[in-house]
Design a protein around this motif. Structure first.
Motif, PDB file in Angstrom:
ATOM      1  N   ALA A 186       8.785  24.605  21.353  1.00  0.00           N
ATOM      2  CA  ALA A 186       7.700  23.963  20.605  1.00  0.00           C
ATOM      3  C   ALA A 186       8.222  22.752  19.846  1.00  0.00           C
ATOM      4  CB  ALA A 186       7.059  24.958  19.649  1.00  0.00           C
ATOM      5  N   GLY A 187       9.335  22.926  19.124  1.00  0.00           N
ATOM      6  CA  GLY A 187       9.878  21.832  18.333  1.00  0.00           C
ATOM      7  C   GLY A 187      10.447  20.711  19.181  1.00  0.00           C
ATOM      8  N   ILE A 188      11.237  21.092  20.185  1.00  0.00           N
ATOM      9  CA  ILE A 188      11.812  20.087  21.082  1.00  0.00           C
ATOM     10  C   ILE A 188      10.704  19.374  21.847  1.00  0.00           C
ATOM     11  CG2 ILE A 188      13.092  19.855  23.250  1.00  0.00           C
ATOM     12  CD1 ILE A 188      15.177  21.666  22.188  1.00  0.00           C
ATOM     13  N   GLY A 189       9.722  20.145  22.328  1.00  0.00           N
ATOM     14  CA  GLY A 189       8.624  19.547  23.076  1.00  0.00           C
ATOM     15  C   GLY A 189       7.872  18.503  22.265  1.00  0.00           C
ATOM     16  N   LEU A 190       7.608  18.818  20.997  1.00  0.00           N
ATOM     17  CA  LEU A 190       6.940  17.855  20.129  1.00  0.00           C
ATOM     18  C   LEU A 190       7.766  16.587  19.986  1.00  0.00           C
ATOM     19  CD1 LEU A 190       4.901  16.858  18.017  1.00  0.00           C
ATOM     20  CD2 LEU A 190       6.045  18.341  16.332  1.00  0.00           C
ATOM     21  N   ALA A 191       9.066  16.731  19.758  1.00  0.00           N
ATOM     22  CA  ALA A 191       9.931  15.561  19.591  1.00  0.00           C
ATOM     23  C   ALA A 191      10.003  14.736  20.872  1.00  0.00           C
ATOM     24  CB  ALA A 191      11.332  16.004  19.173  1.00  0.00           C
ATOM     25  N   VAL A 192      10.240  15.404  21.980  1.00  0.00           N
ATOM     26  CA  VAL A 192      10.418  14.706  23.255  1.00  0.00           C
ATOM     27  C   VAL A 192       9.134  14.011  23.686  1.00  0.00           C
ATOM     28  CG1 VAL A 192      10.830  15.053  25.722  1.00  0.00           C
ATOM     29  CG2 VAL A 192      12.319  16.157  24.042  1.00  0.00           C
ATOM     30  N   LYS A 193       8.019  14.727  23.663  1.00  0.00           N
ATOM     31  CA  LYS A 193       6.753  14.168  24.148  1.00  0.00           C
ATOM     32  C   LYS A 193       6.230  13.063  23.233  1.00  0.00           C
ATOM     33  CE  LYS A 193       5.967  16.981  27.717  1.00  0.00           C
ATOM     34  NZ  LYS A 193       5.813  16.502  29.108  1.00  0.00           N
ATOM     35  N   SER A 194       6.546  13.126  21.947  1.00  0.00           N
ATOM     36  CA  SER A 194       6.107  12.080  21.023  1.00  0.00           C
ATOM     37  C   SER A 194       6.823  10.763  21.304  1.00  0.00           C
ATOM     38  CB  SER A 194       6.365  12.500  19.574  1.00  0.00           C
ATOM     39  OG  SER A 194       5.617  13.643  19.227  1.00  0.00           O
TER      40      SER A 194
END
Length: 331
Positions: A186-194
């Motif tokens: 969840a955290g990595i996905g938010l950072a990467v996709k942003s």
């Protein structure tokens, strides 16, 4: 989920946790790059002071408590690494910590928790049962409950790992990470996709007990039996009342894979032979997924989160057995 986390929350988390966590190296794996005809990068979060990425979220969560909560203390449930991280952070911040674990937690992690300064409670045969006890202690003793994965401050803290990856390799094509309760993805996905919306975020679980993957397939959180695995850090449920990590994993994870125990074992042996790293099964599942599912990475920039190194000699010996090796032979 009443509100959404943003990239700004991850930047704020990075500022908070800087004194107690490391910015870990992102190193190119020459062996995997050659094998798969790609650029393979390893994010070495196994080098955090407690031996796993969990420290990021634990520190951010404790720094988010008010003064009264800090005085009373906190309780969590854990498969080992989050409890150790919370205990480490609690010691440095002067916050009492209780950690509830099940009898499935490997002995090396139990001993590390005993020495961590936390009050250890062993309860039940699986993480879900330990979680019931943690919530009972919360209610009985007025403690603050900190989830290892379903907490916005924990998720934002774990997202700092993804932020560091994107700052060094913003054009990454794919990122692999272990998938358990979903806090890391969840955290990595938010950072990467942003930062790079076209990058693929891929979660990997073991074959049995993959609670998040089973829940995603059903469309809602499920209770899944926990099974012993080389990837013991990925065990346990996601909580039937999951408020954050399930929805964020739905939103940010592009694909999920399961891997069998023998393939995890072979990936662990790869890390020791070729990368000179002794890592947990949960840290090796990305490499295992590429091999087992014969994924084509040709020409891609690919990052793997090497999540932890808190590995017992007994688990390593079992990995050698499953991989058809004698321990320490030809390594």
């Amino acid at each position: 989920m009443n509100e959404q986390l943003t990239l700004q929350d991850i930047y704020r988390a990075r500022q908070r946790i800087a004194g107690l966590t490391l910015r870990t190296p992102l190193v190119r794996s020459e062996s995997l790059s050659r094998r798969w005809n790609c650029e393979a990068w390893l994010k070495l979060d196994c080098l955090q002071p407690t031996g796993a990425f969990k420290l990021r979220g634990a520190v951010n969560a404790l720094l988010g408590l008010d003064a009264a909560q800090r005085r009373r203390g906190v309780v969590t449930m854990s498969t080992g690494n989050f409890g150790r991280a919370l205990a480490y952070a609690g010691q440095h911040l002067g916050i009492p910590v209780k950690v509830c674990i099940s009898r499935l937690v490997p002995q090396n992690k139990v001993e590390a928790l005993r020495q961590s300064g936390a009050e250890l409670v062993i309860h039940g045969e699986a993480q879900d049962e330990a979680d019931v006890e943690a919530r009972r202690l919360r209610d009985e003793q007025g403690l603050a409950y900190v989830s290892p994965f379903d907490d916005p401050l924990v998720i934002a803290g774990q997202g700092t790992c993804g932020l560091e990856i994107m700052e060094e390799q913003p054009d990454i094509d794919m990122l692999f990470a272990g998938l358990s309760g979903g806090g890391l993805i969840a955290g990595i996905g938010l950072a990467v996709k942003s930062i790079n919306p076209r990058a693929e975020v891929i979660g990997v679980s073991m074959n049995q007990g993959a609670a998040m993957l089973e829940s995603l397939a059903a469309g809602h959180p499920l209770q899944v039996p926990e099974v012993a695995s080389l990837a013991d850090s990925l065990g346990g449920g996601i909580g039937l009342d999951n408020a954050w990590s399930f929805a964020m994993t739905q939103r940010y994870m592009d694909r999920g894979y399961k891997v069998d125990e023998a393939q995890i074992a072979r990936a662990m042996l790869h890390f020791l032979r070729e990368e000179k790293l002794l890592v947990e099964g949960a840290a090796a599942v990305g490499v295992a997924a590429v091999e087992q599912h014969q994924l084509d990475l040709s020409g891609r920039r690919v990052a793997f989160v090497v999540s932890g190194q808190n590995l017992s000699t007994a688990t390593f010996a079992e990995a050698c057995r499953l991989a058809g090796e004698r321990p320490y032979e030809n390594l």
